[in-house]
Design a protein around this motif. Structure first.
Motif, PDB file in Angstrom:
ATOM      1  N   ASP A 381       0.855  -1.184   0.000  1.00 31.48           N
ATOM      2  CA  ASP A 381       0.000   0.000   0.000  1.00 31.48           C
ATOM      3  C   ASP A 381       0.894   1.238   0.000  1.00 31.48           C
ATOM      4  O   ASP A 381       1.618   1.483   0.982  1.00 31.48           O
ATOM      5  CB  ASP A 381      -0.916   0.014   1.222  1.00 31.48           C
ATOM      6  N   PRO A 382       0.937   1.979  -1.086  1.00 35.23           N
ATOM      7  CA  PRO A 382       0.077   1.874  -2.269  1.00 35.23           C
ATOM      8  C   PRO A 382       0.508   0.748  -3.205  1.00 35.23           C
ATOM      9  O   PRO A 382       1.645   0.279  -3.159  1.00 35.23           O
ATOM     10  CB  PRO A 382       0.249   3.245  -2.934  1.00 35.23           C
ATOM     11  N   ILE A 383      -0.442   0.349  -4.046  1.00 33.72           N
ATOM     12  CA  ILE A 383      -0.186  -0.669  -5.064  1.00 33.72           C
ATOM     13  C   ILE A 383       0.328   0.050  -6.311  1.00 33.72           C
ATOM     14  O   ILE A 383      -0.383   0.852  -6.911  1.00 33.72           O
ATOM     15  CB  ILE A 383      -1.463  -1.460  -5.377  1.00 33.72           C
ATOM     16  N   ASN A 384       1.568  -0.225  -6.690  1.00 28.04           N
ATOM     17  CA  ASN A 384       2.204   0.478  -7.801  1.00 28.04           C
ATOM     18  C   ASN A 384       2.137  -0.370  -9.070  1.00 28.04           C
ATOM     19  O   ASN A 384       2.498  -1.553  -9.059  1.00 28.04           O
ATOM     20  CB  ASN A 384       3.664   0.793  -7.462  1.00 28.04           C
ATOM     21  N   LYS A 398      -2.589  -6.237 -12.242  1.00 26.65           N
ATOM     22  CA  LYS A 398      -2.116  -6.697 -10.939  1.00 26.65           C
ATOM     23  C   LYS A 398      -3.014  -7.822 -10.448  1.00 26.65           C
ATOM     24  O   LYS A 398      -4.222  -7.813 -10.687  1.00 26.65           O
ATOM     25  CB  LYS A 398      -2.141  -5.540  -9.921  1.00 26.65           C
ATOM     26  N   SER A 399      -2.401  -8.790  -9.733  1.00 31.78           N
ATOM     27  CA  SER A 399      -3.148  -9.901  -9.132  1.00 31.78           C
ATOM     28  C   SER A 399      -2.580 -10.208  -7.759  1.00 31.78           C
ATOM     29  O   SER A 399      -1.475  -9.756  -7.421  1.00 31.78           O
ATOM     30  CB  SER A 399      -3.081 -11.140 -10.041  1.00 31.78           C
ATOM     31  N   ASN A 400      -3.349 -10.991  -6.955  1.00 26.44           N
ATOM     32  CA  ASN A 400      -2.934 -11.390  -5.607  1.00 26.44           C
ATOM     33  C   ASN A 400      -2.502 -10.164  -4.806  1.00 26.44           C
ATOM     34  O   ASN A 400      -1.376 -10.062  -4.324  1.00 26.44           O
ATOM     35  CB  ASN A 400      -1.798 -12.406  -5.682  1.00 26.44           C
ATOM     36  N   THR A 428     -11.165 -12.784  -7.125  1.00 28.48           N
ATOM     37  CA  THR A 428      -9.709 -12.954  -7.118  1.00 28.48           C
ATOM     38  C   THR A 428      -8.951 -11.657  -6.878  1.00 28.48           C
ATOM     39  O   THR A 428      -7.804 -11.684  -6.476  1.00 28.48           O
ATOM     40  CB  THR A 428      -9.256 -13.549  -8.455  1.00 28.48           C
ATOM     41  N   GLY A 429      -9.580 -10.506  -7.162  1.00 28.31           N
ATOM     42  CA  GLY A 429      -8.914  -9.229  -6.990  1.00 28.31           C
ATOM     43  C   GLY A 429      -8.006  -8.862  -8.139  1.00 28.31           C
ATOM     44  O   GLY A 429      -7.205  -7.921  -8.005  1.00 28.31           O
ATOM     45  N   ASP A 430      -8.077  -9.568  -9.277  1.00 23.09           N
ATOM     46  CA  ASP A 430      -7.233  -9.223 -10.422  1.00 23.09           C
ATOM     47  C   ASP A 430      -7.693  -7.898 -11.021  1.00 23.09           C
ATOM     48  O   ASP A 430      -8.882  -7.716 -11.329  1.00 23.09           O
ATOM     49  CB  ASP A 430      -7.302 -10.331 -11.481  1.00 23.09           C
ATOM     50  N   VAL A 453      -8.602   0.836  -4.161  1.00 20.02           N
ATOM     51  CA  VAL A 453      -9.171  -0.517  -4.142  1.00 20.02           C
ATOM     52  C   VAL A 453      -9.628  -0.818  -2.725  1.00 20.02           C
ATOM     53  O   VAL A 453      -8.917  -0.523  -1.749  1.00 20.02           O
ATOM     54  CB  VAL A 453      -8.137  -1.557  -4.604  1.00 20.02           C
ATOM     55  N   LYS A 454     -10.800  -1.428  -2.601  1.00 12.17           N
ATOM     56  CA  LYS A 454     -11.359  -1.795  -1.303  1.00 12.17           C
ATOM     57  C   LYS A 454     -11.589  -3.297  -1.272  1.00 12.17           C
ATOM     58  O   LYS A 454     -12.093  -3.883  -2.239  1.00 12.17           O
ATOM     59  CB  LYS A 454     -12.671  -1.049  -1.074  1.00 12.17           C
ATOM     60  N   VAL A 455     -11.212  -3.916  -0.117  1.00 10.26           N
ATOM     61  CA  VAL A 455     -11.409  -5.348   0.057  1.00 10.26           C
ATOM     62  C   VAL A 455     -12.147  -5.558   1.371  1.00 10.26           C
ATOM     63  O   VAL A 455     -11.849  -4.910   2.378  1.00 10.26           O
ATOM     64  CB  VAL A 455     -10.065  -6.107   0.035  1.00 10.26           C
ATOM     65  N   THR A 456     -13.115  -6.479   1.382  1.00  8.22           N
ATOM     66  CA  THR A 456     -13.965  -6.743   2.546  1.00  8.22           C
ATOM     67  C   THR A 456     -14.002  -8.241   2.804  1.00  8.22           C
ATOM     68  O   THR A 456     -14.140  -9.039   1.857  1.00  8.22           O
ATOM     69  CB  THR A 456     -15.395  -6.212   2.314  1.00  8.22           C
TER      70      THR A 456
END
Length: 792
Positions: A381-384, A398-400, A428-430, A453-456
């Motif tokens: 974080d951050p995802i570059n 981007k994945s995983n 999968t979040g890809d 990006v948000k993940v729950t």
């Protein structure tokens, strides 16, 4: 008082002195008898006179002085100095006949220790018979003052378990009596001893040096845990303890020493800690210490053992001395369920050598970690992400990107994507490309596009990370040429001039400038393009071309990879140019060199013509509507020159005056004669009066809105009266019109009339034959008119 005999007096003075004491007689001394006359005379020398203070025999004769001059005549004695005629006054006096000095009031040595006086021997006429002599009176001390301690209460302290003979404190007292006598010789004693708590110690613990007042310990057994303080009652006496006495108090505190080590109570503790939290209190441990509360002997500090990761810390509560156990690093239930900590405690101050030899107290704390639903964690974080701007739709970026510590199912979503360029697989979040990127977007700053990006997890706990996408520029656009049309002078080749071309590119560096300008083969015979800089070039003919329109094809290429270029057709007009390099018409080219009319001169000529036209129009206006005729004597008031000069106009005179009292209102600034009207029927022209401005009304405010006047006469002649009355009322209420008899409105009344013009009412006789005296009979209104036509 000692008695001075004659032999002693003969050695010390030149006069006879008698010292009077109680129950004794005065003795007369003659110091000059038996001496030769050649001896030099000396001044009086009187030994000090000692007087006891607080004497009850008042007045008291102290001494008698007498001069040898009494044998040759009368002598008068005088006494001066402090105690007589100077402050303090009225303590002593002298008998001017006998020379006896006596005290008038009791003396106090504590106020006045001595007096120095001057004695004089005078003749009745005031002449000095002897030199003045000095008399010293010393006040002798009596034990009339009690000794007193310098403080109402003395404070001191002594450490517990002090050995006998330890100095504790010193007390002091004062006596106002003479310190050189026994009256001020002091002696100190301790009268009593009280302990706090009461009766905690019954034996005598302290003594005092009777001369110096130093208090010291006399016995062992001072324990602060048993006795806190002592109260001593002191006495001081003068005359070495046999005289007057005074009392005082001394309070002695028993000070603490660190003779007690702190001890845990209890020695085992169980506590709970929630995972993933930090900097919060887990629990507290207790210790006891018998030393004085609030001091360094009582305060403690803790230490933690068996904590390799330093996940815990312990601090001291200054009020309770408890140890506060705190989690300083988040605990992970999945990594470790339980922690066993060993705590030790010691005082802030070092233990005294008198303390019992005991091991350091310790306690065991068991901390159990409580599991909770943790939020998902992003791996970064951050995802570059770095991607080309021309990446096609569907490209995986981007994945995983995240994981859940509790291994629960995750759901992904794009929480912020202003350009909607991104797509994400909810399971999968890809992250992939949804739409083509555009470097020109306002949301792209320094080639970086920012999203979120948000993940729950399944428990509803979510977390968000920033997504930064760095766009790499690609060569997507060919350069464009401008301008696509322009003009070039026929002799541009000779003057090294031409048409300047500019290239632009929507791409950014390094896929834009520098640009390359080239001519196509079929047009390169007559034209050439010269590179000026990275973005500009000069289009120029190679040969002299005839004036006209030409289409030139130019190829411009960028510096990108791959190179992109575009062919543009430039419409060029070849023309003849003036001295400034601007194109001109053929006629202008021909006449421009011969005529050469200056532009400024042309402007001046046009301005003169306009001014002449303006003057001509002004003259016409003055001629048609500006003539003014004055009434001439002998022509008649209503006389006319011709039958043809007929005026069929009925004029509207709104206000006709203010009555008989209006003497000044007839001074009208406007006169009008039908003969002065223009010859065109159906029109009128008012003529200004002599003064050039009309008078103002004084019976109404100025600058108010005017009422509405009747503008057209009625069709029915019977309504003429109402029409006139309405106009009169409007004029009376109009604050902006001239007063009284001033004619206000000249209106158009139509053309044609069965009646003749007023100008036809003309007399056949001359002006001089007419009689105007009848005007004087018509009232004040016509008096002014009669004066105008008075033949006198």
């Amino acid at each position: 008082f000692p008695v001075v005999n004659a032999e002693e007096a003969s050695l010390t003075c030149l006069c006879s002195v008698w010292i009077h004491r109680k129950h004794s007689e005065l003795h007369t001394m003659h110091p000059w008898r038996g001496h030769n006359s050649g001896r030099v005379k000396r001044d009086w020398i009187i030994p000090p006179i000692r007087v006891l203070e607080n004497s009850k025999q008042i007045p008291e004769d102290l001494v008698q002085i007498k001069s040898d001059k009494i044998f040759t005549g009368e002598v008068i004695y005088k006494l001066e100095g402090p105690g007589v005629d100077q402050e303090p006054k009225n303590f002593f006096e002298i008998d001017d006949k006998t020379g006896v000095i006596r005290s008038k009031r009791p003396l106090d040595r504590e106020k006045h220790r001595s007096f120095t006086l001057k004695a004089f021997a005078l003749s009745p006429s005031g002449e000095r018979l002897e030199n003045p002599t000095t008399i010293e009176i010393m006040v002798l001390d009596q034990n009339d003052n009690r000794p007193a301690f310098t403080k109402s209460q003395f404070e001191g302290s002594v450490a517990e378990f002090s050995i006998p003979g330890t100095s504790v404190m010193s007390v002091s007292a004062e006596d106002a009596d003479d310190p050189m006598t026994d009256n001020a010789m002091l002696s100190y004693t301790i009268l009593s001893q009280e302990s706090v708590p009461a009766n905690a110690v019954t034996k005598t613990m302290f003594g005092i040096n009777n001369q110096t007042g130093t208090i010291y310990t006399r016995d062992v057994g001072l324990d602060r845990e048993v006795v806190r303080s002592f109260r001593l009652k002191l006495q001081v006496a003068d005359m070495s303890g046999m005289g007057l006495t005074g009392e005082g108090v001394a309070v002695i505190q028993v000070s603490d020493i660190n003779n007690h080590a702190p001890q845990f109570s209890p020695v085992k503790y169980n506590m709970l800690a929630v995972e993933n939290r930090q900097d919060y209190e887990v629990g507290r441990v207790n210790v006891t210490d018998r030393d004085e509360r609030g001091t360094g002997n009582w305060e403690v500090k803790y230490s933690i053992y068996n904590d390799p990761h330093r996940s815990f810390s312990i601090t001291t509560d200054p009020e309770t001395n408890q140890g506060i156990l705190t989690v300083v690093k988040p605990l992970d239930y999945e990594a470790q369920h339980e922690y066993t900590l060993v705590l030790t405690v010691e005082n802030v101050n070092a233990l005294s050598h008198k303390a019992p030899n005991l091991p350091v107290s310790s306690a065991t704390v068991t901390v159990t970690v409580v599991n909770e639903n943790e939020a998902p964690h992003f791996r970064e974080d951050p995802i570059n992400i770095v991607v080309k701007e021309s990446a096609p739709t569907g490209t995986l970026l981007k994945s995983n990107i995240a994981y859940d510590p509790d291994n629960s199912e995750l759901r992904y979503e794009i929480s912020r994507d202003p350009e909607r360029w991104l797509d994400i697989d909810r399971v999968t979040g890809d992250i992939s490309v949804k739409r083509t990127f555009n470097m020109r977007s306002p949301h792209v700053k320094n080639s970086v596009y920012t999203a979120a990006v948000k993940v729950t997890d399944s428990g509803g706990v979510s977390t968000t990370a920033t997504l930064t996408i760095t766009l790499k520029e690609t060569n997507d656009f060919a350069p464009e040429l401008s301008p696509l049309s322009g003009s070039v002078c026929k002799d541009a080749r000779k003057k090294n001039s031409g048409l300047i071309l500019t290239a632009t590119d929507e791409d950014f560096s390094p896929h834009a400038a520098p640009f390359v300008f080239e001519m196509l083969e079929d047009t390169s015979i007559n034209w050439t393009v010269i590179q000026i800089n990275d973005t500009h070039a000069l289009l120029q003919p190679l040969v002299d071309l005839e004036p006209g329109e030409y289409a030139v094809a130019v190829l411009v290429s960028d510096s990108g990879r791959p190179v992109l270029g575009a062919i543009s057709q430039v419409n060029v007009t070849v023309c003849l140019c003036d001295s400034f390099g601007d194109c001109k018409s053929e006629a202008g080219a021909i006449f421009g060199a011969t005529v050469g009319i200056n532009f400024i001169a042309l402007i001046i000529i046009m301005a003169c013509i306009a001014l002449l036209l303006l003057l001509l129009l002004l003259a016409v206006a003055i001629t048609s509507c500006g003539r003014r005729h004055h009434i001439k004597k002998g022509t008649g008031l209503l006389g006319g020159d011709s039958e043809d000069d007929i005026r069929d106009n009925v004029l509207n005179y709104d206000e006709q005056g203010g009555g008989e009292e209006d003497e000044n209102a007839f001074n009208i600034d406007m006169l009008w004669n039908p003969r002065d009207a223009p010859s065109t029927p159906g029109s009128y022209c008012p003529m200004p009066g002599p003064r050039g401005k009309q008078p103002l009304r004084r019976d109404a405010p100025h600058n108010l809105p005017s009422p509405t006047y009747p503008r057209r006469p009625p069709a029915d002649p019977t309504d003429i009266e109402d029409y006139i009355n309405d106009g009169l009322e409007a004029a009376d209420n109009d604050p902006n019109v001239p007063p009284y008899d001033t004619a206000l409105i000249y209106d158009f009344e139509g053309e044609g009339s069965l009646a003749g013009s007023l100008s036809s009412i003309a007399s056949g006789s001359s002006d001089g034959d007419q009689d105007y005296d009848y005007l004087n009979d018509w009232g004040p209104r016509f008096k002014k008119l009669a004066n105008l036509y008075d033949p006198r």
